[in-house]
Scaffold this motif. Sequence first.
Motif, PDB file in Angstrom:
ATOM      1  N   GLN A  11       0.336  -1.383  -0.024  1.00 39.13           N
ATOM      2  CA  GLN A  11      -0.115  -0.041  -0.121  1.00 39.13           C
ATOM      3  C   GLN A  11       1.238   1.207   0.221  1.00 39.13           C
ATOM      4  O   GLN A  11       1.401   1.530   0.945  1.00 39.13           O
ATOM      5  CB  GLN A  11      -1.138  -0.186   1.343  1.00 39.13           C
ATOM      6  CG  GLN A  11      -1.422   1.464   1.544  1.00 39.13           C
ATOM      7  CD  GLN A  11      -3.294   1.546   2.871  1.00 39.13           C
ATOM      8  OE1 GLN A  11      -2.795   0.379   2.972  1.00 39.13           O
ATOM      9  NE2 GLN A  11      -4.019   2.272   2.843  1.00 39.13           N
ATOM     10  N   LEU A  12       0.197   2.136  -1.169  1.00 41.61           N
ATOM     11  CA  LEU A  12       1.144   3.266  -0.836  1.00 41.61           C
ATOM     12  C   LEU A  12       1.306   4.376  -0.337  1.00 41.61           C
ATOM     13  O   LEU A  12      -0.507   4.971   0.051  1.00 41.61           O
ATOM     14  CB  LEU A  12       1.031   4.426  -2.147  1.00 41.61           C
ATOM     15  CG  LEU A  12       1.700   3.214  -3.599  1.00 41.61           C
ATOM     16  CD1 LEU A  12       1.354   3.500  -4.097  1.00 41.61           C
ATOM     17  CD2 LEU A  12       2.950   2.544  -3.775  1.00 41.61           C
ATOM     18  N   GLN A  13       1.706   5.144   1.024  1.00 37.93           N
ATOM     19  CA  GLN A  13       1.476   5.396   1.386  1.00 37.93           C
ATOM     20  C   GLN A  13       2.655   6.663   2.922  1.00 37.93           C
ATOM     21  O   GLN A  13       3.702   5.937   2.228  1.00 37.93           O
ATOM     22  CB  GLN A  13       1.004   5.108   2.849  1.00 37.93           C
ATOM     23  CG  GLN A  13       1.803   3.639   3.752  1.00 37.93           C
ATOM     24  CD  GLN A  13       1.294   2.460   4.778  1.00 37.93           C
ATOM     25  OE1 GLN A  13      -0.392   3.088   5.516  1.00 37.93           O
ATOM     26  NE2 GLN A  13       1.489   1.492   4.739  1.00 37.93           N
ATOM     27  N   LEU A  14       2.482   7.277   3.265  1.00 35.88           N
ATOM     28  CA  LEU A  14       3.488   8.009   4.628  1.00 35.88           C
ATOM     29  C   LEU A  14       2.903   8.071   5.288  1.00 35.88           C
ATOM     30  O   LEU A  14       1.857   7.881   6.205  1.00 35.88           O
ATOM     31  CB  LEU A  14       3.041   9.731   3.864  1.00 35.88           C
ATOM     32  CG  LEU A  14       2.988  10.009   3.096  1.00 35.88           C
ATOM     33  CD1 LEU A  14       2.364  11.760   2.922  1.00 35.88           C
ATOM     34  CD2 LEU A  14       4.444  10.017   2.868  1.00 35.88           C
ATOM     35  N   VAL A  15       3.576   7.989   6.726  1.00 36.25           N
ATOM     36  CA  VAL A  15       3.492   6.922   8.269  1.00 36.25           C
ATOM     37  C   VAL A  15       4.590   8.525   8.891  1.00 36.25           C
ATOM     38  O   VAL A  15       5.520   7.858   8.626  1.00 36.25           O
ATOM     39  CB  VAL A  15       4.359   5.624   7.847  1.00 36.25           C
ATOM     40  CG1 VAL A  15       4.402   5.138   9.709  1.00 36.25           C
ATOM     41  CG2 VAL A  15       3.567   4.664   7.068  1.00 36.25           C
ATOM     42  N   ASN A  44       0.313  22.958  -3.426  1.00 41.40           N
ATOM     43  CA  ASN A  44      -0.665  23.202  -4.233  1.00 41.40           C
ATOM     44  C   ASN A  44      -0.596  21.723  -5.053  1.00 41.40           C
ATOM     45  O   ASN A  44      -1.954  22.178  -5.540  1.00 41.40           O
ATOM     46  CB  ASN A  44       0.526  23.691  -5.332  1.00 41.40           C
ATOM     47  CG  ASN A  44       0.941  23.096  -6.797  1.00 41.40           C
ATOM     48  OD1 ASN A  44       1.973  22.275  -5.837  1.00 41.40           O
ATOM     49  ND2 ASN A  44       1.712  23.858  -6.983  1.00 41.40           N
ATOM     50  N   THR A  45       0.170  20.784  -4.268  1.00 43.49           N
ATOM     51  CA  THR A  45      -0.906  19.280  -5.048  1.00 43.49           C
ATOM     52  C   THR A  45      -0.657  18.492  -4.075  1.00 43.49           C
ATOM     53  O   THR A  45       0.465  17.981  -3.386  1.00 43.49           O
ATOM     54  CB  THR A  45      -0.156  19.103  -6.522  1.00 43.49           C
ATOM     55  OG1 THR A  45      -0.823  19.777  -6.930  1.00 43.49           O
ATOM     56  CG2 THR A  45      -1.017  17.552  -7.028  1.00 43.49           C
ATOM     57  N   ILE A  46      -1.070  17.854  -3.612  1.00 45.55           N
ATOM     58  CA  ILE A  46      -1.112  16.751  -2.246  1.00 45.55           C
ATOM     59  C   ILE A  46      -1.739  15.482  -2.884  1.00 45.55           C
ATOM     60  O   ILE A  46      -2.429  15.556  -3.155  1.00 45.55           O
ATOM     61  CB  ILE A  46      -2.067  16.967  -1.515  1.00 45.55           C
ATOM     62  CG1 ILE A  46      -1.268  18.287  -0.314  1.00 45.55           C
ATOM     63  CG2 ILE A  46      -2.027  16.066  -0.364  1.00 45.55           C
ATOM     64  CD1 ILE A  46      -1.746  18.622   0.596  1.00 45.55           C
ATOM     65  N   ASN A  47      -0.843  14.626  -2.958  1.00 45.41           N
ATOM     66  CA  ASN A  47      -1.447  12.899  -3.322  1.00 45.41           C
ATOM     67  C   ASN A  47      -0.900  12.299  -1.978  1.00 45.41           C
ATOM     68  O   ASN A  47      -1.962  11.184  -2.369  1.00 45.41           O
ATOM     69  CB  ASN A  47      -0.094  12.671  -4.279  1.00 45.41           C
ATOM     70  CG  ASN A  47       0.293  13.476  -5.238  1.00 45.41           C
ATOM     71  OD1 ASN A  47       0.885  14.128  -5.769  1.00 45.41           O
ATOM     72  ND2 ASN A  47      -1.057  13.005  -6.326  1.00 45.41           N
ATOM     73  N   PHE A  48      -0.748  12.390  -1.153  1.00 39.53           N
ATOM     74  CA  PHE A  48      -0.352  10.922   0.076  1.00 39.53           C
ATOM     75  C   PHE A  48      -0.832  12.224   1.479  1.00 39.53           C
ATOM     76  O   PHE A  48       0.160  12.710   1.197  1.00 39.53           O
ATOM     77  CB  PHE A  48       0.895  10.682  -0.346  1.00 39.53           C
ATOM     78  CG  PHE A  48       0.741   9.635  -1.163  1.00 39.53           C
ATOM     79  CD1 PHE A  48       1.227  10.107  -2.204  1.00 39.53           C
ATOM     80  CD2 PHE A  48       0.286   8.402  -1.172  1.00 39.53           C
ATOM     81  CE1 PHE A  48       1.722   9.116  -3.235  1.00 39.53           C
ATOM     82  CE2 PHE A  48       0.258   7.473  -2.851  1.00 39.53           C
ATOM     83  CZ  PHE A  48       0.531   8.157  -3.616  1.00 39.53           C
ATOM     84  N   TRP A  49      -1.577  11.849   2.124  1.00 38.83           N
ATOM     85  CA  TRP A  49      -1.387  11.775   3.782  1.00 38.83           C
ATOM     86  C   TRP A  49      -0.818  11.842   4.216  1.00 38.83           C
ATOM     87  O   TRP A  49      -1.850   9.703   4.960  1.00 38.83           O
ATOM     88  CB  TRP A  49      -2.953  12.337   3.875  1.00 38.83           C
ATOM     89  CG  TRP A  49      -2.894  13.833   3.700  1.00 38.83           C
ATOM     90  CD1 TRP A  49      -3.505  14.659   2.351  1.00 38.83           C
ATOM     91  CD2 TRP A  49      -3.107  15.623   4.666  1.00 38.83           C
ATOM     92  NE1 TRP A  49      -4.131  15.837   2.507  1.00 38.83           N
ATOM     93  CE2 TRP A  49      -3.175  16.422   3.393  1.00 38.83           C
ATOM     94  CE3 TRP A  49      -1.897  15.769   4.895  1.00 38.83           C
ATOM     95  CZ2 TRP A  49      -3.257  17.526   3.789  1.00 38.83           C
ATOM     96  CZ3 TRP A  49      -1.701  16.526   5.597  1.00 38.83           C
ATOM     97  CH2 TRP A  49      -2.541  18.177   5.196  1.00 38.83           C
TER      98      TRP A  49
END
Length: 126
Positions: A1-5, A111-116
């Motif tokens: 899973q693509l994610q930020l931790v 100005n662009t967000i792909n991941f939180w």
Amino acid sequence: QLQLVESGGGLVQPGGSLRLSCAASRFSLRNYAVGWVRQAPGKEREGVSCISLDDSNTYYADSVKGRFAISRDNAKNTVYLQIDSLKPEDTAIYSCAAGMGAACVGATRLNTINFWGRGTQVTVSS
């Protein structure tokens, strides 16, 4: 899973320090601008810092300038937020966001967000 931790939060006394980490899982943070935001109970979300995708620029909110430092380690695929001289008003959930090819709009947003990420709690109390 693509994610930020995120990790590294905790309970610290006033004047103390923490280093927060924002690690990307299953994708590379290269070519992503990354920002840190925080939200305290009952308050609006506040952008505190941002690093441009090529690391050439860093931005800080006035409330944290001189105490916070954002950096990136591409080998570890991680962006860090070093926070020093902590104050009780720094208590909040700290989250990171990443935008591919994005630009930091000062310290406040991308100005662009792909991941939180889901955030890490920082509590400053004696």
